[in-house]
Design a protein around this motif. Sequence first.
Motif, mmCIF file in Angstrom:
data_model
loop_
_atom_site.group_PDB
_atom_site.id
_atom_site.type_symbol
_atom_site.label_atom_id
_atom_site.label_comp_id
_atom_site.label_asym_id
_atom_site.label_seq_id
_atom_site.Cartn_x
_atom_site.Cartn_y
_atom_site.Cartn_z
ATOM 1 N N LEU A 188 11.553 -15.923 -11.276
ATOM 2 C CA LEU A 188 10.430 -15.279 -10.680
ATOM 3 C C LEU A 188 9.955 -14.066 -11.321
ATOM 4 C CD1 LEU A 188 11.737 -16.127 -6.878
ATOM 5 C CD2 LEU A 188 9.906 -17.122 -8.206
ATOM 6 N N LEU A 189 8.691 -13.790 -11.044
ATOM 7 C CA LEU A 189 8.019 -12.482 -11.708
ATOM 8 C C LEU A 189 7.055 -11.970 -10.432
ATOM 9 C CD1 LEU A 189 7.448 -10.425 -13.672
ATOM 10 C CD2 LEU A 189 5.774 -11.655 -14.669
ATOM 11 N N THR A 190 7.407 -10.977 -9.848
ATOM 12 C CA THR A 190 6.595 -10.375 -8.775
ATOM 13 C C THR A 190 5.658 -9.484 -9.310
ATOM 14 O OG1 THR A 190 7.903 -10.956 -7.074
ATOM 15 C CG2 THR A 190 6.150 -9.665 -6.537
ATOM 16 N N LEU A 191 4.228 -9.300 -9.393
ATOM 17 C CA LEU A 191 3.337 -8.257 -10.067
ATOM 18 C C LEU A 191 3.265 -7.319 -9.036
ATOM 19 C CD1 LEU A 191 0.521 -10.514 -11.710
ATOM 20 C CD2 LEU A 191 2.980 -9.462 -13.003
ATOM 21 N N PRO A 192 3.026 -5.960 -9.444
ATOM 22 C CA PRO A 192 2.823 -4.787 -8.553
ATOM 23 C C PRO A 192 1.477 -4.887 -7.802
ATOM 24 C CG PRO A 192 3.104 -4.075 -11.030
ATOM 25 C CD PRO A 192 3.107 -5.553 -10.840
ATOM 26 N N LYS A 193 1.512 -4.213 -6.662
ATOM 27 C CA LYS A 193 0.253 -4.474 -5.931
ATOM 28 C C LYS A 193 -1.305 -4.092 -6.726
ATOM 29 C CE LYS A 193 0.625 -3.024 -1.889
ATOM 30 N NZ LYS A 193 0.538 -2.296 -0.477
ATOM 31 N N LEU A 194 -2.219 -5.018 -6.402
ATOM 32 C CA LEU A 194 -3.494 -5.001 -6.997
ATOM 33 C C LEU A 194 -4.610 -4.333 -6.082
ATOM 34 C CD1 LEU A 194 -3.949 -8.423 -8.465
ATOM 35 C CD2 LEU A 194 -4.410 -6.270 -9.749
ATOM 36 N N TYR A 195 -5.512 -3.468 -6.666
ATOM 37 C CA TYR A 195 -6.467 -2.574 -6.050
ATOM 38 C C TYR A 195 -7.898 -3.240 -6.456
ATOM 39 C CZ TYR A 195 -2.270 0.152 -4.973
ATOM 40 O OH TYR A 195 -0.989 0.608 -4.430
ATOM 41 N N ALA A 196 -8.848 -2.583 -5.788
ATOM 42 C CA ALA A 196 -10.273 -2.968 -6.484
ATOM 43 C C ALA A 196 -11.123 -1.723 -6.217
ATOM 44 C CB ALA A 196 -10.960 -3.837 -5.547
ATOM 45 N N ASP A 197 -11.768 -1.603 -7.590
ATOM 46 C CA ASP A 197 -12.871 -0.475 -7.517
ATOM 47 C C ASP A 197 -14.015 -0.737 -6.665
ATOM 48 O OD1 ASP A 197 -14.352 -2.412 -9.252
ATOM 49 O OD2 ASP A 197 -13.927 -1.286 -11.065
ATOM 50 N N ASP A 198 -15.092 -0.170 -7.040
ATOM 51 C CA ASP A 198 -16.418 -0.310 -6.121
ATOM 52 C C ASP A 198 -17.415 -1.465 -6.602
ATOM 53 O OD1 ASP A 198 -17.376 0.705 -8.234
ATOM 54 O OD2 ASP A 198 -18.096 2.685 -7.258
ATOM 55 N N ASN A 212 -10.244 -6.385 -19.000
ATOM 56 C CA ASN A 212 -11.515 -5.839 -18.253
ATOM 57 C C ASN A 212 -11.788 -4.328 -18.133
ATOM 58 O OD1 ASN A 212 -14.231 -6.085 -17.057
ATOM 59 N ND2 ASN A 212 -13.464 -7.839 -15.784
ATOM 60 N N ASP A 213 -13.006 -3.839 -18.055
ATOM 61 C CA ASP A 213 -13.150 -2.429 -17.725
ATOM 62 C C ASP A 213 -13.677 -2.125 -16.477
ATOM 63 O OD1 ASP A 213 -15.723 -3.420 -18.048
ATOM 64 O OD2 ASP A 213 -16.183 -2.100 -19.722
ATOM 65 N N LYS A 214 -13.593 -2.902 -15.565
ATOM 66 C CA LYS A 214 -14.009 -3.297 -14.368
ATOM 67 C C LYS A 214 -13.513 -3.931 -13.600
ATOM 68 C CE LYS A 214 -18.441 -5.812 -15.149
ATOM 69 N NZ LYS A 214 -19.835 -5.798 -14.938
ATOM 70 N N GLY A 215 -13.507 -3.833 -11.988
ATOM 71 C CA GLY A 215 -12.823 -4.759 -11.052
ATOM 72 C C GLY A 215 -11.603 -4.227 -10.833
ATOM 73 N N PRO A 216 -10.736 -5.441 -10.386
ATOM 74 C CA PRO A 216 -9.350 -5.282 -9.880
ATOM 75 C C PRO A 216 -8.461 -4.418 -10.985
ATOM 76 C CG PRO A 216 -9.975 -7.401 -9.155
ATOM 77 C CD PRO A 216 -11.114 -7.028 -10.231
ATOM 78 N N TYR A 217 -7.420 -3.576 -10.577
ATOM 79 C CA TYR A 217 -6.708 -3.140 -11.288
ATOM 80 C C TYR A 217 -5.193 -2.785 -10.625
ATOM 81 C CZ TYR A 217 -7.901 1.141 -8.585
ATOM 82 O OH TYR A 217 -8.147 1.868 -7.489
ATOM 83 N N PHE A 218 -4.168 -2.436 -11.599
ATOM 84 C CA PHE A 218 -2.882 -2.084 -11.141
ATOM 85 C C PHE A 218 -2.874 -0.525 -11.119
ATOM 86 C CE2 PHE A 218 -2.103 -5.965 -13.226
ATOM 87 C CZ PHE A 218 -1.785 -6.803 -11.982
ATOM 88 N N LYS A 219 -1.983 0.195 -10.803
ATOM 89 C CA LYS A 219 -1.866 1.383 -10.889
ATOM 90 C C LYS A 219 -0.313 1.714 -11.617
ATOM 91 C CE LYS A 219 -4.023 3.292 -6.577
ATOM 92 N NZ LYS A 219 -3.926 3.954 -5.372
ATOM 93 N N ASP A 220 -0.507 3.111 -12.612
ATOM 94 C CA ASP A 220 0.654 3.208 -13.420
ATOM 95 C C ASP A 220 1.384 4.214 -12.561
ATOM 96 O OD1 ASP A 220 -0.645 5.632 -13.475
ATOM 97 O OD2 ASP A 220 -0.959 5.745 -15.690
ATOM 98 N N ALA A 221 2.527 5.006 -12.989
ATOM 99 C CA ALA A 221 3.267 5.737 -12.318
ATOM 100 C C ALA A 221 2.480 7.192 -11.826
ATOM 101 C CB ALA A 221 4.301 6.252 -13.039
ATOM 102 N N ASP A 222 1.414 7.334 -12.501
ATOM 103 C CA ASP A 222 0.646 8.720 -12.303
ATOM 104 C C ASP A 222 -0.634 8.134 -11.352
ATOM 105 O OD1 ASP A 222 2.291 10.262 -13.664
ATOM 106 O OD2 ASP A 222 1.360 9.645 -15.452
ATOM 107 N N GLY A 223 -0.624 6.872 -10.754
ATOM 108 C CA GLY A 223 -1.738 6.639 -10.008
ATOM 109 C C GLY A 223 -3.002 6.165 -10.856
ATOM 110 N N ASN A 224 -2.805 6.233 -11.990
ATOM 111 C CA ASN A 224 -4.184 5.929 -12.962
ATOM 112 C C ASN A 224 -4.237 4.216 -12.948
ATOM 113 O OD1 ASN A 224 -4.736 8.495 -13.477
ATOM 114 N ND2 ASN A 224 -2.930 8.351 -14.953
#
Length: 580
Positions: A522-532, A495-507
Motif C-alpha cells: 500500500l501507498l498512501t499519498l499526502p493530503k492534496l490542496y487546490a489553488d484558485d 503541471n504549474d497550476k491546479g491541485p498540489y501537495f505541500k512540502d515540509a515548509d508548506g510550499n
Amino acid sequence: MGPQFGRRLRKGAATTAVAAAAVAALSASQAPGVTTDADGRQSTTGAQPSPDEYGQDSATGNSPYYTDLPPLNSPTPSPSTGTTPPATGETEAGIPATVLDAYKKAAAKLRGAKPGCNIPWELLAAIGKVESGHARGGNVSTDGTTLSPILGPQLNGNGFANISDTDGGLYDGDSSFDRAVGPMQFIPSTWEWAGRDGNGDGVKDPNNVYDAALAAGHYLCRFGWDLSDQSDLNSAILSYNNSTDYLNTVLSWLEYYRKGTHEVPDGTGALPGNRSDDPAGASPTPTPPPSPRDRGSASPKPTPPSSGGSSPTPSPTPPGTTPPATPPTPTDTVHHLEDAGTAKLTAMAGDAFSERINTRAETKDGTAVGKVRVRFTIIGSTDATFSTGETVATVVTSSAGVAVAPALQAGEKTGDFTVRAAVVGRSLPGLDYTATVTARAADTLTRVGEAALSCVTGGEFAEQVQVKAAYKGAVADGVAATATLIKSADDPTANDKGPYFKDADGNAVRTLTGLKTDAEGLLTLPKLYADDTAGTYLLRVTTTGGAALTLELTVTVPEPTPTPSETTSESASPSASPTA
C-alpha cells in the motif's frame, strides 16, 4: 599447577555406588545409544550416520573428540567445601569462569541475532567439553585466548578425513594438511567463513573462546534450524561432527549441564582422558602458529609437528625397497571446474533466486569427479547470501561430478555480484558466476476506495489517495514510486497550476519522489490542496517495473453564499395591501 591435558579422572567409591543404583533409572532417559558401565560412566554405541544431507563440511572435519561422559549422579549447584575432595559430579559440573562466560555471552548474542534458533548456552558448553575439555580446563588468558595451542591430528587420510592444507599453516601451523584448531576445534577452511569476533576486539581468532563459541553458535543455527526441536538439534550436532557416537556424547553433556553447573577458576577445570581415536593420548602439538593479532601480510612458515600422541608412525621401509605409492584422492584428480548448465542468475531485491548454480568437477580429459568438495563464495559489494544466511557454502560433488550450491537470497542492494566456485584442497583457478539483483518492482497499481476526488478552489481534498501495488499477482512491498500532478494524459510533465501537495515548509509541490509501498503493497499519498484555478486535473502514480495509474481530480468554484443584506432585503419586502 592445573591438571594436564589427557589425564584421566579419578573415580571415587561414591560415584561407583551411585552409578550402580541408578543404572536402571537412567536407561529410560539417556540419549539413544548410550550405555552405562559399573563406575557410573556412560559410553556410546551405534552406527555412523550417512554423510550430512546438506553436503557441508563439518565444523571439525570430523576430527577426534573426547568420549568421556558425565557420571550418573546429578551435578550440585556449587562445589563442596572443606577438605573432603568433591564428588565426581561436582568436579565434572564445574566450568572455568572465562569459558563459561564465553558460552553464555555467545548464546545471548544469538538470541538477538537468530531468535528462532533457540540455542541454549548449555549446548555450547557440551560441545566445548567434548571438543577440548573447556579449553583444557580453562587454560586461557583473561581475554579468552588459549595459553597454548589446541590442535587436532593431521587430517591426512590416515585414519581421518583427507583435507589438504587450505590456510598455508596460518591457523594450525601445518602447511601440508589441515588440523582442527582451538577450543571449539574448527578446521581452517570452515573457520574462514564461519569465524566470528565474539569479544569485540576486531579479530576473528579460532584460539579465542569468545570468538570460537560465537562461531559455533552461528554454525549450529544455520539452515533455519530450531534447536528446541529434537530433530533439528540432532541435525545441527551431527553437522558439527558427523558421528552418532559424537551426537550421543554431546546430548549427554547437554542434559547434564541443564541439571546444574557452577563456575570454577580458570585453569582448574576437570579434564577428559579418553579420546575417540586414542583413549590414552592427547593430540600432538606442533609449534604454535602466530596469533591472528600478530600476523603480518606474509604467511608464517610452520615448523613440522612433533611426533608422538596419536600421530601415526610410519613403518620403516627396508633398504632398496620402494615404498608403495599413495593412491590419489578424488580431489587430486580434478583438473578444472566447468559450469553444469546454470541459467541466468537474476532476482528482485528481497527475493530468492529461482536458479541455482551447478558446477561440475572434471579431470583433464573431461571425466566427472565425484566426492569432491566445492566451495561457493559470494564476493563483491552485495548483501546477498545463500539461503543458509551465510556467504560461503561447501558442497560435495555427486557421482556425476556436480555440486549444486544452496539457493541464493537477494538482499536490498541492487546490481551485480560474483559467486566463485573453487575446489577445496587444491590451488586451481576458480569458476566465477555473475548474479544480478534488480530493484523491487510492480506491474499493477489499483486505487483503494471509490469516493470522488473533488475539491473547491482554495480548499483541500477530503479523500487521501491510496493505491496498492502488485507484481505477478502478489503483493509488491518496498517498491519505489513517484506521484506527479501532470498537465495532460499526453504530457506527463508536472503541471504549474491546479491541485498540489505541500512540502515540509508548506510550499506547493506537484511531484513527489522517494515514495515506497509498505509491507502490504500500500501507498498512501499526502493530503492534496487546490489553488484558485477550477478545472479537471490528472494525478499519475508510477513505480519501478512500469506500473502506472492515472486518477482524475476535480476542482470547482464554490457556489455563492447569499450576503446578509440580500437576506434582509428579501425578508423586509412589503406584502400587497388589501383593498377596501
